[in-house]
Design a protein around this motif. Structure first.
Motif, mmCIF file in Angstrom:
data_model
loop_
_atom_site.group_PDB
_atom_site.id
_atom_site.type_symbol
_atom_site.label_atom_id
_atom_site.label_comp_id
_atom_site.label_asym_id
_atom_site.label_seq_id
_atom_site.Cartn_x
_atom_site.Cartn_y
_atom_site.Cartn_z
ATOM 1 N N PHE A 240 0.834 -1.199 0.000
ATOM 2 C CA PHE A 240 0.000 0.000 0.000
ATOM 3 C C PHE A 240 0.873 1.256 0.000
ATOM 4 N N GLY A 241 0.355 2.304 -0.631
ATOM 5 C CA GLY A 241 1.032 3.594 -0.593
ATOM 6 C C GLY A 241 0.036 4.702 -0.807
ATOM 7 N N LEU A 278 -1.721 3.158 7.150
ATOM 8 C CA LEU A 278 -1.705 4.370 6.332
ATOM 9 C C LEU A 278 -2.217 5.588 7.094
ATOM 10 N N LEU A 279 -3.364 5.444 7.732
ATOM 11 C CA LEU A 279 -3.985 6.580 8.420
ATOM 12 C C LEU A 279 -3.138 7.094 9.576
ATOM 13 N N PRO A 280 -2.686 6.239 10.508
ATOM 14 C CA PRO A 280 -1.848 6.773 11.592
ATOM 15 C C PRO A 280 -0.541 7.370 11.105
ATOM 16 N N MET A 281 0.059 6.794 10.065
ATOM 17 C CA MET A 281 1.282 7.370 9.516
ATOM 18 C C MET A 281 1.029 8.758 8.940
ATOM 19 N N LEU A 282 -0.071 8.892 8.184
ATOM 20 C CA LEU A 282 -0.369 10.183 7.570
ATOM 21 C C LEU A 282 -0.656 11.238 8.636
ATOM 22 N N PRO A 480 -5.532 13.381 -4.121
ATOM 23 C CA PRO A 480 -4.993 12.314 -3.274
ATOM 24 C C PRO A 480 -5.330 10.958 -3.884
ATOM 25 N N VAL A 481 -4.449 9.999 -3.717
ATOM 26 C CA VAL A 481 -4.664 8.677 -4.314
ATOM 27 C C VAL A 481 -3.956 7.619 -3.480
ATOM 28 N N THR A 482 -4.647 6.508 -3.270
ATOM 29 C CA THR A 482 -4.075 5.376 -2.546
ATOM 30 C C THR A 482 -3.876 4.216 -3.502
ATOM 31 N N THR A 509 -10.079 7.669 0.297
ATOM 32 C CA THR A 509 -9.304 6.610 -0.361
ATOM 33 C C THR A 509 -8.674 5.674 0.661
ATOM 34 N N LEU A 510 -8.320 6.192 1.826
ATOM 35 C CA LEU A 510 -7.757 5.336 2.878
ATOM 36 C C LEU A 510 -8.809 4.351 3.379
ATOM 37 N N ALA A 511 -10.055 4.797 3.468
ATOM 38 C CA ALA A 511 -11.127 3.902 3.901
ATOM 39 C C ALA A 511 -11.393 2.815 2.859
#
Length: 529
Positions: A240-241, A278-282, A480-482, A509-511
Motif C-alpha cells: 500500500f502507498g 496508512l492513516l496513523p502514519m499520515l 490524493p490517491v491510494t 481513499t484510505l477507507a
C-alpha cells in the motif's frame, strides 16, 4: 482539442528517440542476472507478519520488546537484501541501541499504555527511509555520483515527525538517479530487484522502499511522488502507498529540491504492507497541517459515489492496459457493488489521452515570479556545469559516463520537450481538471489503472518511458490517491489499482483501501508465492 502539427511531430520524435536508445542498450549491455531463477526465502518470524499498529501495541504492553522487533527486521534485511539490493546503507547498531532505550522507557513509564499511545504512537517500530530524504547521519546522494560522500546533517520533516512518534529508522533505500525514472538504478548503489521476480523492476523512484517493504524487510516506509514514485513501486511490489493531497506533508529537505511550480505536484506519503498503518502514519507525517484533512471523520463507504476509468483512451505514447489489469479493475468494481450495494459508474475523459503531454508541460512551468524550474541537465551536472546528454550518451557507450542510460534518456527527452507554454495542452488540462473536480466533489472516488502492465523486466522501461503517465496525470490534477494491492496474477506478480478522491479528501481513499485489503487479501509473502 487536437495537437498542432509541430506537437504531433514532437510526439513521433519522442517515440523514435526512446526506441533507438533501447536498441543501443540491448546491443551494448546484454544482461543476464546471476539471480535468475532464484526466489526469496519465505517469512518465518511471526513478528514480520504484523502491522506497525499491532507491533506498537504489543511493544507498549510489553508482550514483545522493541529490541526483539528491531532485531527481527535486521535479520530479515540481512536475509533478503543480497537478493533485492534495496537497503543501501543501514544503521543497525544505532537502531538496536534506540530500541533498548525504548524498552527502558516503557519499563519506567508510570502513566500507562494510553499515555504512551497518545504521545508516541509508533514507539519502538522499525522504519525504512528513501535515500532522497535527509536522515541525519545517512547518505543523501539520490544516486548522483557527484554527490557521493554527502551525508545528511538534519532529518526531513516527515522523517523527524515519525522519529518523534517513536519509530526507529533501520537505514535508507535505493532510488533512481535523481528520482526521475521508474526503475531504481544508479552508479553509486547499483540496481534494485523486485522481490516477486528478481529479474523485474521494483519501480521508482521509491523502488528501494517498495522492494524492501514487499520483501518483508520493513513494515513502514517513507516515499515521495511527483509522477508516481510512491504508487508504481507499491503496485509492482504488492504493498500500500498513499500520495497525499499536495501541500499537506512537507517536502522540504529532499534531493533534488522542487523548483518552478513543482511543489504543486510533489507529495510525500506513507508506504506500508498493511492498510491500517496508512492513516496513523499520515496523521503523524502531516504534522501541523493535519487539520487540512478530515482524517478523524468516519467514512461510510455505502454513501460514497464510485466511478471507474478503465484506460486513458489510447495514447500513442503509452502501452495499452493489459487484459489482466482491465479484468482485476472490473472485479474490484463488481465487488464494491456486491459488498456495499453501490453503483460503480464507468466514465471516460478524452483529455486523458494527453496525460504525458500534460505532465511534461506542467513540470516546466515557471513559478509566480517567472523563474523556471531547474532542468534535468543542470541537476545531472551539479555541483558543476549542466551535463550535455548527447555527450554523456557517447561516454556511456564506452563505459565512461557517471550517469545511467535512463538519466541520459530523461535528459535527451528534455531536449525534445514541447513549448514550455503549450496553450493547447494547458487548455486540455484545465478542461480535464474542471471535469474531474466536478465528478468527484467531496464524496466521489474513482478507480484508475496504476500502470499499463505488471512489473516489467529490468531496463524495459527504456522502451516505454511514458507508461508512468497513468500515475503522473494524478499529480498534475493535485488529487490524493491510494495504491492498493489486489493479490498476484498469472505470472506471480502483484496486481493493483489506484483509488482517487477529490482534493483534501484523503480519508476516503484510505477507507476504501481498508475495504479492498479485506476483500482481496492485501500483501502476499513473495517467498511463499
Amino acid at each position: 482539442m487536437a495537437l498542432s502539427r509541430l506537437e504531433r511531430a514532437q510526439v513521433w520524435l519522442l517515440k523514435a528517440v526512446t526506441e533507438v536508445l533501447f536498441v543501443l542498450f540491448r546491443f551494448f549491455c546484454p544482461r543476464r542476472s546471476a539471480l535468475s531463477g532464484k526466489k526469496l526465502p519465505p517469512v518465518r518470524n511471526p513478528l514480520l507478519l504484523m502491522s506497525a499498529t499491532q507491533l506498537a501495541k504489543k511493544i507498549r504492553r510489553k508482550e514483545v520488546s522493541s529490541v526483539e522487533v528491531v532485531q527481527a527486521y535486521i535479520d530479515r534485511i540481512q536475509e533478503v537484501n543480497p537478493f533485492v539490493n534495496a537497503v543501501v546503507k543501514d544503521r543497525f547498531a544505532a537502531a538496536l541501541q534506540e530500541a533498548a532505550q525504548v524498552d527502558k522507557l516503557i519499563e519506567e513509564e508510570t502513566g500507562g499504555e494510553e499515555v504512551l499511545e497518545d504521545r508516541l504512537p509508533l514507539l519502538g517500530v522499525p522504519l525504512s527511509v528513501k535515500e532522497s530524504y535527509a536522515l541525519q547521519g545517512m547518505p543523501f546522494t539520490t544516486g548522483l555520483v557527484s554527490r557521493r560522500g554527502i551525508v545528511a546533517t538534519v532529518d526531513a520533516p516527515p522523517v523527524a515527525l515519525l522519529k518523534r512518534a517513536g519509530a526507529i529508522p533501520l537505514g535508507v533505500t535505493n532510488t533512481s538517479e535523481l528520482c526521475m525514472w521508474y526503475e531504481s538504478h544508479n552508479h553509486i548503489y547499483g540496481i534494485t530487484n523486485n522481490p516477486y521476480d528478481l529479474e523485474r523492476i521494483p519501480g521508482g523512484s521509491s523502488g528501494g522502499e517498495g522492494s524492501i517493504l514487499g520483501a518483508a524487510g520493513s513494515v513502514i516506509g517513507v516515499g515521495s511522488d511527483i509522477g508516481g514514485s510512491i504508487r508504481m513501486p507499491c503496485f509492482f511490489n504488492g504493498i500500500f502507498g498513499h500520495k497525499t493531497t499536495p501541500g499537506v506533508v512537507s517536502c522540504e529537505n529532499q534531493y533534488p529540491p522542487f523548483s518552478g511550480r513543482q511543489e504543486e505536484y510533489l507529495s510525500s506519503g506513507p508506504m506500508c504492507r498493511y492498510a491500517e498503518d496508512l492513516l496513523p502514519m499520515l496523521k503523524i507525517m502531516a504534522g501541523p497541517r493535519v487539520n487540512m484533512l478530515s482524517l478523524n471523520t468516519k467514512v461510510d463507504l455505502k454513501k460514497l459515489r464510485f466511478f471507474t476509468i478503465p484506460h486513458d483512451g489510447g495514447s500513442p505514447l503509452i502501452t495499452p492496459v493489459s487484459k489482466e489489469l482491465v479484468d482485476i479493475q472490473r472485479k474490484v468494481a463488481e465487488r464494491l457493488e456486491a459488498d456495499l450495494g453501490v453503483k460503480v459508474q464507468e466514465v471516460h475523459f478524452p483529455e486523458l489521452h494527453y496525460s504525458f503531454q500534460i505532465w511534461d508541460t506542467y513540470m516546466v512551468l515557471p513559478d509566480k515570479e517567472g523563474k523556471p524550474p531547474q532542468t534535468f541537465a543542470e541537476l545531472m551536472g551539479e555541483p558543476g556545469r549542466p551535463a550535455w546528454p548527447l555527450w554523456e550518451l557517447l561516454k556511456w557507450m564506452i563505459g565512461k559516463s557517471d550517469h545511467t542510460l535512463a538519466a541520459i534518456v530523461v535528459g535527451l527527452v528534455e531536449m525534445t520537450r514541447m513549448s514550455k507554454k503549450s496553450s493547447s495542452i494547458i487548455q486540455i488540462k484545465e478542461k480535464l481538471q474542471k471535469e474531474v473536480d466536478e465528478l468527484l466533489g467531496a464524496d466521489g472516488v474513482f478507480l484508475y489503472p496504476s500502470h499499463p502492465r505488471v512489473a516489467p523486466k529490468h531496463h524495459h522501461p527504456l522502451l516505454r518511458p511514458f507508461d508512468f503517465s497513468y500515475t503522473g496525470i494524478i499529480n498534475m490534477l493535485g488529487l490524493p490517491v491510494t495504491q492498493c494491492p489486489l493479490g498476484v496474477g498469472e505470472e506471480g506478480l502483484p496486481l493493483g489499482v489506484q483509488v482517487v478522491a477529490g482534493k483534501l479528501q484523503d480519508h476516503l481513499t484510505l477507507a476504501v483501501a481498508l475495504h479492498l485489503e479485506k476483500t482481496f487479501g492485501g500483501w502476499k509473502d513473495p517467498g511463499a508465492n
